[in-house]
Design a protein around this motif. Sequence first.
Motif, PDB file in Angstrom:
ATOM      1  N   PRO A 446      15.738   2.593 -18.247  1.00 31.81           N
ATOM      2  CA  PRO A 446      16.772   2.543 -17.210  1.00 31.81           C
ATOM      3  C   PRO A 446      16.308   3.049 -15.852  1.00 31.81           C
ATOM      4  O   PRO A 446      16.867   2.665 -14.827  1.00 31.81           O
ATOM      5  N   ASP A 447      15.286   3.919 -15.818  1.00 27.54           N
ATOM      6  CA  ASP A 447      14.795   4.446 -14.542  1.00 27.54           C
ATOM      7  C   ASP A 447      13.704   3.578 -13.935  1.00 27.54           C
ATOM      8  O   ASP A 447      13.335   3.758 -12.776  1.00 27.54           O
ATOM      9  N   ASP A 448      13.170   2.638 -14.731  1.00 27.35           N
ATOM     10  CA  ASP A 448      12.069   1.817 -14.240  1.00 27.35           C
ATOM     11  C   ASP A 448      12.502   0.888 -13.113  1.00 27.35           C
ATOM     12  O   ASP A 448      11.697   0.521 -12.252  1.00 27.35           O
ATOM     13  N   ASP A 449      13.782   0.471 -13.114  1.00 30.56           N
ATOM     14  CA  ASP A 449      14.281  -0.418 -12.065  1.00 30.56           C
ATOM     15  C   ASP A 449      14.110   0.219 -10.689  1.00 30.56           C
ATOM     16  O   ASP A 449      13.544  -0.379  -9.766  1.00 30.56           O
ATOM     17  N   VAL A 450      14.641   1.431 -10.556  1.00 31.45           N
ATOM     18  CA  VAL A 450      14.597   2.113  -9.265  1.00 31.45           C
ATOM     19  C   VAL A 450      13.159   2.429  -8.878  1.00 31.45           C
ATOM     20  O   VAL A 450      12.790   2.320  -7.702  1.00 31.45           O
ATOM     21  N   GLN A 451      12.320   2.798  -9.848  1.00 33.93           N
ATOM     22  CA  GLN A 451      10.922   3.093  -9.548  1.00 33.93           C
ATOM     23  C   GLN A 451      10.198   1.864  -9.019  1.00 33.93           C
ATOM     24  O   GLN A 451       9.368   1.962  -8.111  1.00 33.93           O
ATOM     25  N   ALA A 452      10.517   0.686  -9.582  1.00 33.20           N
ATOM     26  CA  ALA A 452       9.888  -0.549  -9.111  1.00 33.20           C
ATOM     27  C   ALA A 452      10.332  -0.871  -7.686  1.00 33.20           C
ATOM     28  O   ALA A 452       9.529  -1.296  -6.844  1.00 33.20           O
ATOM     29  N   ILE A 453      11.613  -0.677  -7.397  1.00 31.71           N
ATOM     30  CA  ILE A 453      12.121  -0.923  -6.047  1.00 31.71           C
ATOM     31  C   ILE A 453      11.516   0.070  -5.062  1.00 31.71           C
ATOM     32  O   ILE A 453      11.129  -0.296  -3.940  1.00 31.71           O
ATOM     33  N   ASP A 454      11.396   1.331  -5.480  1.00 32.42           N
ATOM     34  CA  ASP A 454      10.806   2.342  -4.613  1.00 32.42           C
ATOM     35  C   ASP A 454       9.342   2.020  -4.325  1.00 32.42           C
ATOM     36  O   ASP A 454       8.872   2.181  -3.190  1.00 32.42           O
ATOM     37  N   ALA A 455       8.604   1.538  -5.339  1.00 29.87           N
ATOM     38  CA  ALA A 455       7.203   1.156  -5.129  1.00 29.87           C
ATOM     39  C   ALA A 455       7.101   0.018  -4.126  1.00 29.87           C
ATOM     40  O   ALA A 455       6.224   0.015  -3.252  1.00 29.87           O
ATOM     41  N   ALA A 456       7.997  -0.955  -4.238  1.00 26.24           N
ATOM     42  CA  ALA A 456       8.006  -2.067  -3.290  1.00 26.24           C
ATOM     43  C   ALA A 456       8.321  -1.581  -1.879  1.00 26.24           C
ATOM     44  O   ALA A 456       7.732  -2.043  -0.897  1.00 26.24           O
ATOM     45  N   VAL A 598      -8.599  13.325   9.285  1.00 27.19           N
ATOM     46  CA  VAL A 598      -7.487  13.829   8.484  1.00 27.19           C
ATOM     47  C   VAL A 598      -7.590  13.212   7.086  1.00 27.19           C
ATOM     48  O   VAL A 598      -7.962  12.058   6.949  1.00 27.19           O
ATOM     49  N   PRO A 599      -7.278  13.970   6.032  1.00 20.49           N
ATOM     50  CA  PRO A 599      -7.195  13.354   4.700  1.00 20.49           C
ATOM     51  C   PRO A 599      -6.043  12.356   4.672  1.00 20.49           C
ATOM     52  O   PRO A 599      -4.979  12.594   5.241  1.00 20.49           O
ATOM     53  N   MET A 600      -6.249  11.224   3.988  1.00 23.07           N
ATOM     54  CA  MET A 600      -5.258  10.150   3.982  1.00 23.07           C
ATOM     55  C   MET A 600      -4.768   9.807   2.579  1.00 23.07           C
ATOM     56  O   MET A 600      -4.301   8.705   2.325  1.00 23.07           O
ATOM     57  N   GLY A 601      -4.869  10.753   1.659  1.00 28.70           N
ATOM     58  CA  GLY A 601      -4.462  10.468   0.287  1.00 28.70           C
ATOM     59  C   GLY A 601      -2.994  10.187   0.109  1.00 28.70           C
ATOM     60  O   GLY A 601      -2.588   9.609  -0.901  1.00 28.70           O
ATOM     61  N   VAL A 602      -2.149  10.575   1.073  1.00 30.70           N
ATOM     62  CA  VAL A 602      -0.712  10.359   0.925  1.00 30.70           C
ATOM     63  C   VAL A 602      -0.352   8.878   0.870  1.00 30.70           C
ATOM     64  O   VAL A 602       0.720   8.503   0.429  1.00 30.70           O
ATOM     65  N   VAL A 603      -1.259   8.018   1.317  1.00 28.60           N
ATOM     66  CA  VAL A 603      -0.980   6.581   1.327  1.00 28.60           C
ATOM     67  C   VAL A 603      -1.104   5.983  -0.072  1.00 28.60           C
ATOM     68  O   VAL A 603      -0.457   4.986  -0.390  1.00 28.60           O
ATOM     69  N   GLU A 604      -1.918   6.598  -0.939  1.00 29.08           N
ATOM     70  CA  GLU A 604      -2.169   6.031  -2.261  1.00 29.08           C
ATOM     71  C   GLU A 604      -0.879   5.923  -3.072  1.00 29.08           C
ATOM     72  O   GLU A 604       0.021   6.743  -2.955  1.00 29.08           O
ATOM     73  N   GLN A 605      -0.827   4.904  -3.905  1.00 32.94           N
ATOM     74  CA  GLN A 605       0.349   4.662  -4.733  1.00 32.94           C
ATOM     75  C   GLN A 605      -0.086   4.088  -6.067  1.00 32.94           C
ATOM     76  O   GLN A 605      -0.956   3.230  -6.125  1.00 32.94           O
ATOM     77  N   GLY A 606       0.555   4.556  -7.136  1.00 33.59           N
ATOM     78  CA  GLY A 606       0.178   4.109  -8.470  1.00 33.59           C
ATOM     79  C   GLY A 606      -0.648   5.172  -9.141  1.00 33.59           C
ATOM     80  O   GLY A 606      -0.930   6.234  -8.582  1.00 33.59           O
ATOM     81  N   LYS A 607      -1.039   4.912 -10.398  1.00 39.09           N
ATOM     82  CA  LYS A 607      -1.800   5.884 -11.164  1.00 39.09           C
ATOM     83  C   LYS A 607      -3.217   5.972 -10.620  1.00 39.09           C
ATOM     84  O   LYS A 607      -3.953   5.013 -10.635  1.00 39.09           O
ATOM     85  N   GLN A 608      -3.559   7.171 -10.147  1.00 43.00           N
ATOM     86  CA  GLN A 608      -4.894   7.393  -9.610  1.00 43.00           C
ATOM     87  C   GLN A 608      -5.677   8.326 -10.519  1.00 43.00           C
ATOM     88  O   GLN A 608      -6.536   9.070 -10.091  1.00 43.00           O
ATOM     89  N   GLY A 609      -5.337   8.308 -11.819  1.00 37.57           N
ATOM     90  CA  GLY A 609      -5.981   9.216 -12.749  1.00 37.57           C
ATOM     91  C   GLY A 609      -7.484   9.093 -12.724  1.00 37.57           C
ATOM     92  O   GLY A 609      -8.036   8.019 -12.727  1.00 37.57           O
ATOM     93  N   GLY A 610      -8.150  10.240 -12.745  1.00 36.59           N
ATOM     94  CA  GLY A 610      -9.604  10.244 -12.802  1.00 36.59           C
ATOM     95  C   GLY A 610     -10.276  10.174 -11.450  1.00 36.59           C
ATOM     96  O   GLY A 610     -11.478  10.318 -11.349  1.00 36.59           O
ATOM     97  N   SER A 611      -9.529   9.925 -10.391  1.00 33.73           N
ATOM     98  CA  SER A 611     -10.162   9.851  -9.079  1.00 33.73           C
ATOM     99  C   SER A 611     -10.575  11.239  -8.636  1.00 33.73           C
ATOM    100  O   SER A 611      -9.932  12.225  -8.921  1.00 33.73           O
ATOM    101  N   SER A 612     -11.661  11.320  -7.930  1.00 35.30           N
ATOM    102  CA  SER A 612     -12.143  12.609  -7.463  1.00 35.30           C
ATOM    103  C   SER A 612     -11.292  13.070  -6.298  1.00 35.30           C
ATOM    104  O   SER A 612     -10.726  12.266  -5.557  1.00 35.30           O
ATOM    105  N   PRO A 613     -11.156  14.385  -6.121  1.00 36.67           N
ATOM    106  CA  PRO A 613     -10.325  14.883  -5.038  1.00 36.67           C
ATOM    107  C   PRO A 613     -10.873  14.481  -3.681  1.00 36.67           C
ATOM    108  O   PRO A 613     -12.084  14.460  -3.457  1.00 36.67           O
ATOM    109  N   LEU A 614      -9.979  14.149  -2.776  1.00 40.36           N
ATOM    110  CA  LEU A 614     -10.398  13.786  -1.429  1.00 40.36           C
ATOM    111  C   LEU A 614     -10.746  15.041  -0.646  1.00 40.36           C
ATOM    112  O   LEU A 614     -10.175  16.111  -0.863  1.00 40.36           O
ATOM    113  N   PRO A 615     -11.669  14.953   0.290  1.00 42.67           N
ATOM    114  CA  PRO A 615     -12.008  16.123   1.093  1.00 42.67           C
ATOM    115  C   PRO A 615     -10.842  16.530   1.976  1.00 42.67           C
ATOM    116  O   PRO A 615     -10.008  15.708   2.345  1.00 42.67           O
TER     117      PRO A 615
END
Length: 649
Positions: A446-456, A598-615
């Motif tokens: 039931p929460d996936d609907d809103v999450q999909a709209i928010d991602a869009a 400036v670090p720009m990681g705030v733009v990323e969206q979706g599962k970023q598991g395993g990515s190394s930390p940004l400077p």
Amino acid sequence: MASHVFALIIGIDQYKSSHVWNLSSCADDAENMKRWLMDDLHVPRSNIRLLVDDKASKRAIEDAFMNHLVSNPAIESGDAIIVYFAGHGSSVAAPDDWCNGHPRRADILCTYDHCTRTGDRRVSGITDWSMHAMLAELAEAKGDNITLILDTCFSPSRSRLSDRLRSHTRWTQSTRLTDDDLYAGLWRNALSHKTPASTSRFHAPAQSHVTLLACKDGERAMEKEGGRFTCALLDARHALPLHSTSYGDIIDHLELPDGQTAVCVGRNAKRVLFNGIPFTSDPHYVAVSVSEEDVRIDAGEVHGIVEGSELSLHSHNVRGSLNPVLASLRVFEVHPTWSLARTKQPQAMQKLVDAGWARITRWNNRVPFRVQLKRTYFTLSRWWRLRQRVPQHGESVGGITLARVSQPEAADLSVRRRCRDIVLERHDTLIGRNCSGRINIPCPGPDDDVQAIDAAARFHFHLHRKNSTLSCPLRVQVSMALHRVDEATWAPIGPDLIDNGRAQLTLDSERPNVYALVLQNRSSHDLWPYLFWMDAYGYAISSLYHPTPSPSGPPLKKRSTFTIGTGGAGSEVLAFRFVGDGKTSSGFLKLFLSSAYVPMGVVEQGKQGGSSPLPTSDVPDEPKEDELWDSEVACITVMQSSGMEPRLT
């Protein structure tokens, strides 16, 4: 450098032998452990092997141990390795010469086929001697960052084990096992690991690993709507900052019923949990410094911050670790790469630390993302619940301001709910002109609907952001050219594939489909470039190039060129895959430009598991009035050549 987590997770409720009573929550405990690793610690699904019930025979467990852990080339020395077992334990009198004759009994992890007959022998499960030999072999191959978690017990006090408690205790008798059965079931290299042992080898400290046990020797491991030990262990993530908590401290924190005392043993028991490997920096947090009157935030217009944007203040920026909100902030002054905010609770300013981290909770986008909800007869109740969660007037949902409209011509997105998914019709001109106008997204919950709209909505927000205040925009003075890469020299070759902001790429089955992006800076400013891939099919946004602070300054010098995709570390070649089941697949290259780092990681969206930390960068002491930023975008359409099979993701 070790930076990954791998796990073998075992949960057994249903046993093959009629002489072993079944349990009720071991499989659920195993699933919950897997979910914690994936959802909170961002461990990729492929790094976890789950064996449940009849899939957890002795042979299957030993094969998985070898193939998934010992012989896995993806595991580097020092990577975190977790072996979890929930099920019955048992104990039998040890043979006279068992492991140099030291232990008085052999403790056993009861596999699915425990005590069943195979040929002229009975399956003895995995004995303490075998498990120690297995883990010693694993440590020799992959290092000693190994955690053995056992939600079971081996020798509960018989006087305290009533019939009522027996059905909730993870222990069973093994009276049918003989000495020959124990020796026949030993791990292949166990005979070479005859190390001295205490009366209970699972409770003995080891050099190769840390063991977390559900109870002391002589106590019982209980289950009731889940193993008491596993539930307490998972609850600890809501009470402790795991990234700075040792194994021993976690065990000391656990609250278990009377008669059950958790145990931690091992040479490395004072280490931070999993040696800190899964607790990486979350790029969605930005650095802040706190003064008496306001909070300086290392994020500004280039990140999408505007006056009225809201953030939550935290003490650290580590994933998967308790990180409560210290205060809520509202931005009142915005600059290209930094901003100033004040807390909504002025009295809380005196309690705040001098420095910390902030996460954006409300972007405060001026133009709301407009959504039309199409009614469907078969999902009317779901449609109604979704309608209640998408506001009619501009309000923040998931951080982005949404507004519900009734007509498709007034909408950025139309949504139709179906049984197990939603259909999204995109009316945005840039997306509609270059990408599929309609996509299906699985949304079973039931929460996936809103999450999909928010991602869009977030995707739309970042796709269209640019600096409209510059008299001479940087996007006019900096050009992007996409070239194929020569696989021998890694040099860009051939013509520029981008024509009027669009590139059509045909995948070639005869040669590598790799590319480089050449930036030409005709401006009088040295610039920091940040390149993102925006997947129009799944609304994911991932970083392709993020510069590292350097004494030499910005990599894109004035009146010069800079190549992203040279094949070296930090500038990997670009590869575009075919996504979906149509004839073409499209996405966007989004380039942000800034005159200050400036670090720009705030733009990323979706599962970023395993990515190394940004400077990260230090917040400047004084504002720089000449800071500039801008962005530009290019649409990339991928087509298959004849004879190529589609690669779905």
